[in-house]
Every structure is written in structure tokens, then in C-alpha cells.
Scaffold this active site. Structure first.
Site, PDB file in Angstrom:
ATOM      1  N   ASP A  24     -11.580   2.766   4.576  1.00  0.00           N
ATOM      2  CA  ASP A  24     -11.834   1.430   4.193  1.00  0.00           C
ATOM      3  C   ASP A  24     -12.770   1.074   3.759  1.00  0.00           C
ATOM      4  O   ASP A  24     -13.636  -0.018   3.541  1.00  0.00           O
ATOM      5  CB  ASP A  24     -10.864   0.508   4.969  1.00  0.00           C
ATOM      6  N   GLN A  46      -4.276  -2.071   9.829  1.00  0.00           N
ATOM      7  CA  GLN A  46      -4.613  -2.782   9.535  1.00  0.00           C
ATOM      8  C   GLN A  46      -4.903  -4.338   9.806  1.00  0.00           C
ATOM      9  O   GLN A  46      -4.287  -4.757  11.068  1.00  0.00           O
ATOM     10  CB  GLN A  46      -2.788  -3.513   8.883  1.00  0.00           C
ATOM     11  N   LYS A  82       0.697  -0.960   0.846  1.00  0.00           N
ATOM     12  CA  LYS A  82      -0.116  -0.583  -0.170  1.00  0.00           C
ATOM     13  C   LYS A  82       0.696   1.098  -0.250  1.00  0.00           C
ATOM     14  O   LYS A  82       0.440   2.584  -0.720  1.00  0.00           O
ATOM     15  CB  LYS A  82      -1.143  -0.061   0.859  1.00  0.00           C
TER      16      LYS A  82
END
Ligand code: NDP
Length: 310
Positions: A143, A120, A75
Site C-alpha cells: 500500500d 484493509q 482486489k
């Protein structure tokens, strides 16, 4: 595609990849090339950034899960390529309580230089992931996991971040000119981060959707009646060719490392002989997930500026 309107109003487009189609060797099965499309979004981001604020993502990684480290590094690499900023918080599980992580998120919520916050997953077991995720300001939830943002997806408002993996799948299908209206789409999996938002997105584009899960009976028959199958069960190579009708479009969300070190998905290679289109693993849904994270972070940065200017 209705869910793309927020991105469109910020200058992003879904490129037409139909003329650039490639096929899996010795088959009539088209490769839905997520890597190529992801690169296109990196380029679009680079071009759009010149006149605007540089978006910045805060990434929180707790613990030492090797797969999570790889995902976070991928990422950060893509954000750098796009000219975006990122700030990493790599935290040692032994040194940080749940409240410490919550306090960090509260400070990032207040920080005007941070446009998106990504925790994460999975977090180590000692933490309550829901408590931690729910601390994120919904505007910075790039997200798209929070209830507020899932609600916007469920009601078809599409004015907040959409969960990156299913959003990436939709954009990929559109780039290859795959029409969904009236098609029977079967999603295998009903998780909050993949299966459910995937079902809602397919529905918003007028597909007739079946969400299957571990208690579903006659999965094979249901899949055989599908025009589109999205495999997100988290079970290596579970979807074999006897589940698939000739000409079906198959999306493989799964990602697994085999004993020999190679990657595979939820879809068995035999499916190529029947499907008319399939996403590869690697190089399909994975890169699209990161591309949509980039896009969501850009939209978070630029929507805020737009609101301040109003
Ligand atoms: P979860 O484990 O949270 O959910 C799996 C879902 O599949 C559940 O709803 C489960 O049903 C269902 N399921 C499990 N086994 C079967 C079965 N035999 N038949 C039918 N349904 C079944 O996984 P995620 O949704 O988080 O992820 C799914 C996969 O996608 C994983 O392989 C993950 O690694 C991958 N992934 C890939 C991403 C990418 O960027 N490429 C991003 C995110 C995930 P039930 O609810 O009944 O338990």
C-alpha cells in the site's frame, strides 16, 4: 514519469490511450478511463508473470464493514484475473486482539511465499491502526503507507511501493498524455494515503502544487486558478462547476454511495461542462488503485528475486 521507473525496469509500460479517447455525452470533456487502463495492467501482469515468480498478496480484513468487504473482494478478483495469488484472512473482531493481528503480520513477514501484506482500512475502533500497520515489513507494504516508503517518495528515490491511489492517478494522467510540468495542480485533501503522496507525486513531475484542506481559505479562488484539480476531500459532489476554470483537468478520487444506491464522487456532474478531462465514478480512480496494488505486489515479488540473484 519519474515515479514509474521501478515499474519500467521490471517490464511494465504506461500505454498511450490518447488515440482511444472518448468524451462524456454532449460535452468536450474527455473521459479518463481508469477501467480500460486497469485492464491493460492486468494484461501486462499476465504477460510478465510467465517467466517469473507468481506474486502473492496476503489480505487481512477485520470486522464486518460492508464497503471493506466489497473492496477486498474486488482486489482478490483482479489478482485472480492477472494470474496472481492471494491469501485472505477474514477475522472476527470479537475473537482477535491487537496482539493477535500483530502476531499474524509477523508470521506473514517471515513467510517467503508472501510478497505483499494489505490490512484493509478502516480497522474497527478497538485497534490502534498505526501499531498494526507499522508491524508490516516495509518491503511487503504494497500500500506504500509506511514511513519508510513515504520517505522514499518524499526524497524522490521511488525505489519502494508508492501509495496506490495517487500512483494510479499519475499513471492515468500520463496514459492520456497530460503534461504536468509548470501546471498549477490543486489537491483537495491532505491525508497520508491520498492527499500528501498525491502532492509529492505531482511535484516530482514539476507541477506547482497547492495542498488544500478543511481549513483552507478561498478554496473556490484557489481551484479556479488550477490547471489540474485532484478532489480527495471525502465530501460528496463538493466540487461544483463554479470552482473550475474552462479547460481544467479534474480527477475525482472520492467514492460515496447515495441514498438511491448509486455511486458518486467528490465532483459534481456540472464540472463536465467546463473541464477538458475528468475521471468518472465509478470507472476512474477506483480501478487504477487496484491496478497499482497489483503492480506494487509484482514489484515486491520480483525485486526480492533480483536481490537474491545479485
Ligand atoms: P480523509 O477523510 O482521510 O481526508 C480528507 C481530506 O480532505 C482531509 O485532509 C480534510 O482536511 C480534507 N477536507 C475535508 N473536507 C474538506 C472541505 N470541505 N474542503 C477542503 N478540504 C476538505 O479521506 P481520504 O484521503 O482517505 O479519502 C478521500 C476520499 O477518497 C474519500 O471519499 C475516500 O472514500 C476516497 N478514496 C477513494 C479511493 C479509490 O480507490 N477511489 C482510495 C482511497 C480513498 P483536514 O485534514 O483539515 O481534515
Amino acid at each position: 514519469m519519474k515515479a514509474f521507473k521501478r515499474a519500467e525496469s521490471n517490464g511494465f509500460i504506461i500505454p498511450d490511450l490518447t488515440l482511444e479517447s472518448a468524451y462524456f455525452e454532449n460535452t468536450n470533456c474527455k473521459i479518463l478511463d481508469g477501467k480500460k487502463l486497469s485492464n491493460n495492467f492486468v494484461q501486462q501482469s499476465q504477460a510478465l508473470i510467465s517467466a517469473r515468480k507468481i506474486p502473492c498478496l496476503a489480505v487481512i480484513l477485520v470486522g464486518s464493514d460492508p464497503a471493506s468487504k466489497v473492496y477486498v473482494n474486488n482486489k482478490i478478483k483482479i489478482f485472480k484475473e492477472a494470474g496472481f495469488l492471494s491469501k485472505s484472512f477474514i477475522l472476527n473482531e470479537a475473537d482477535y486482539s491487537e496482539q493477535d493481528i500483530i502476531n499474524l503480520i509477523i508470521s506473514l513477514n517471515k513467510d517467503e511465499n508472501i510478497d505483499g501484506i494489505l490490512v484493509q482500512l478502516p480497522l474497527p475502533k478497538k485497534y490502534n491502526s498505526i501499531n498494526i500497520l507499522n508491524t508490516i515489513d516495509s518491503h511487503k507494504d504494497v500500500d506504500g503507507f509506511l514511513a519508510h516508503n513515504m520517505g522514499s517518495l518524499a526524497t524522490g528515490e521511488f525505489n519502494t511501493a508508492i501509495a496506490c491511489t495517487p500512483f494510479g492517478v499519475m499513471v492515468l494522467l500520463h496514459a492520456y498524455g497530460i503534461q504536468l510540468a509548470g501546471k498549477h495542480a490543486v489537491v483537495i485533501g491532505r491525508s497520508n494515503i491520498v492527499g500528501k503522496p498525491m502532492g509529492l507525486l505531482l511535484l516530482s513531475d514539476d507541477a506547482t502544487v497547492t495542498l488544500a484542506h478543511s481549513k483552507t481559505k478561498n478554496l473556490k479562488e484557489i481551484c479556479k486558478s488550477a490547471d489540474v484539480i485532484v478532489a480527495a476531500a471525502g465530501q460528496p459532489e463538493i466540487l461544483t462547476s463554479d470552482y473550475v476554470s474552462n479547460g481544467a483537468i479534474v480527477v475525482d478520487v472520492g467514492i460515496h454511495r447515495k441514498i438511491d444506491g448509486k455511486l458518486c464522487g467528490d465532483v459534481h456532474s456540472s464540472v463536465k461542462e467546463k473541464a477538458s478531462a475528468l475521471t468518472p465514478v465509478p470507472g476512474g480512480v477506483g480501478p487504477m488503485t487496484i491496478a497499482m496494488l497489483l503492480l506494487n505486489t509484482a514489484l515486491s515479488a520480483w525485486d526480492l528475486i533480483n536481490k537474491k540473484e545479485k
